[in-house]
Scaffold this motif. Structure first.
Motif, short mmCIF file in Angstrom:
data_model
loop_
_atom_site.label_atom_id
_atom_site.label_comp_id
_atom_site.label_asym_id
_atom_site.label_seq_id
_atom_site.Cartn_x
_atom_site.Cartn_y
_atom_site.Cartn_z
N GLU A 1 1.11 -1.09 -0.26
CA GLU A 1 0.01 -0.37 -0.09
C GLU A 1 0.82 1.38 -0.26
N ASP B 1 -1.86 -1.74 -5.68
CA ASP B 1 -3.84 -1.93 -5.36
C ASP B 1 -3.88 -3.27 -4.89
N ARG C 1 -6.62 1.50 1.58
CA ARG C 1 -7.11 1.89 0.51
C ARG C 1 -6.70 0.18 -0.22
N ILE D 1 -6.97 -3.24 -2.21
CA ILE D 1 -7.20 -3.93 -2.40
C ILE D 1 -7.39 -5.17 -1.88
N ARG E 1 -13.69 -3.72 0.02
CA ARG E 1 -12.20 -3.34 -0.20
C ARG E 1 -11.94 -4.94 -0.78
N THR F 1 -14.36 -3.28 -8.90
CA THR F 1 -14.52 -2.36 -6.76
C THR F 1 -15.64 -3.22 -6.78
N HIS F 2 -15.39 -2.67 -5.38
CA HIS F 2 -17.02 -3.24 -4.85
C HIS F 2 -17.93 -1.21 -5.42
#
Length: 365
Positions: free
Chosen positions: A38, A43, A73, A75, A105, A348-349
């Motif tokens: 991160e 990502d 942040r 995932i 995430r 992504t969500h």
């Protein structure tokens, strides 16, 4: 395009020192690696699932839940969740809980697993691997989308009026990638549901995986989810970086030569020629990774293996610095260049929620 790293969580002796880390050290190192991912702007962090030595990640949701509490942040994913030997009810509950803790995430990669003894440990037969994967995922898919489930199958007790709790965050299940290294049935399964297909092409020549990805893309379109180019593809890879290639090869060779998986087989040079493994400078990693698009088309997720074969934590963190500072920024720019407008981003969500709401609004009209 998402970039990240995955770990198999092996506990391997460092061939240059002879020292083997403890399980405690390896688990703590894995957390440090995720936090570094991160920090340097990657990502995705993904962990495997194993239930036998010399591996530590037998409880991916515990590990990822801890990492979720220390990141903002990143995932969090798996690489692989064993759909064959885990109860789909428990998968539904565990990963929905993780999804809530991580504020969405979370996604996961499902796979059969290739360690034969694991199957009887969990009361299953490896010869039923494909039917187990198909039936268990059908149930998992239903559990996340229906509040009350009645179900009967071959491999577990029936369910009557069952509700998996908690329900997925915002009513949107975690996105699922189906991982495979050899099974066309799994590519077909991913295509049928409109899920992602992850070709973990780290050990075999690309021609083998091209066939699986092409099959998935063709069948994705057949089932009406979009064009073949819009199918959701992820790829694996392995890298070892130093500022110049000579230093990288010299430093990595003893780790390669003694690695439990591919050590004492093809030479480092043969392996790098035939597989995605790249040992060299940042530019060499960039150049080789960019060739993946030539073989597999535009795709959505690229994960690198960087912490295997006994590499010490300090060395792995140095790899992540080079990835984050010199490799991934260039790859982002180059993969975006000439990317067709119709090729979707990795889900992504937030994007899945937006798509769900847009569909609901359109249906209301």
């Amino acid at each position: 395009m998402q970039f990240g790293i995955f770990t198999v969580g092996d506990v391997t002796a460092d061939p240059t020192t002879g020292r083997t880390p403890t399980e405690h050290e390896r688990i703590k190192a894995t957390v440090a690696i995720a936090l570094k991912a991160e920090e340097v702007g990657l990502d995705v962090f993904a962990t495997g699932e194993h239930h036998n030595p010399p591996f530590t990640p037998s409880s991916p949701t515990t590990l990822l839940g801890h990492i979720a509490a220390r990141t903002e942040r990143l995932i969090l994913s798996t690489s692989t969740t064993l759909i064959t030997t885990n109860d789909p009810v428990k998968i539904a509950e565990d990963y929905a809980t993780l999804q809530h803790l991580a504020d969405g995430r979370v996604d996961l990669m499902l796979g059969r697993g290739n360690t034969g003894p694991v199957y009887p440990w969990f009361g299953q037969d490896i010869r039923q691997g494909i039917p187990l994967a198909i039936e268990n995922y059908a149930l998992l898919h239903q559990l996340w989308r229906e509040d009350v489930v009645d179900w009967k199958g071959r491999f577990r007790t029936p369910l009557q009026g069952f509700t998996a709790t908690p329900r997925p965050l915002d009513g949107v299940p975690p996105f699922v990638w189906h991982g495979s290294i050899r099974s066309p049935e799994i590519a077909e399964q991913a295509a049928y549901y409109g899920d992602g297909f992850f070709a973990n092409n780290i050990f075999w020549p690309k021609e083998h995986f091209q066939k699986l990805v092409d099959l998935y893309r063709t069948r994705y379109a057949h089932y009406g989810h979009g064009t073949p180019e819009q199918a959701l593809v992820g790829l694996g890879g392995q890298v070892f970086l130093r500022r110049n290639s000579q230093d990288a090869v010299r430093e990595f060779r003893p780790y390669f030569d003694n690695a439990p998986v591919y050590g004492h087989g093809p030479s480092l040079e043969e392996f790098t020629e035939q597989t995605p493994l790249t040992v060299g400078s940042p530019q060499e990693v960039i150049d080789k990774t960019l060739t993946f698009r030539e073989s597999f088309g535009d795709y959505q997720r690229q994960l690198f293996l960087v912490d295997h074969a006994g590499l010490p934590l300090k060395t792995v963190l140095e790899q992540l610095d080079l990835l984050g500072e010199e490799v991934v920024p260039v790859l982002r720019k180059e993969f975006a260049r000439n990317r067709p407008a119709g090729v979707p981003d990795a889900p992504t969500h937030a994007s899945l929620l937006a798509r769900r709401d847009a569909t609901t609004l359109q249906e209301a009209r």
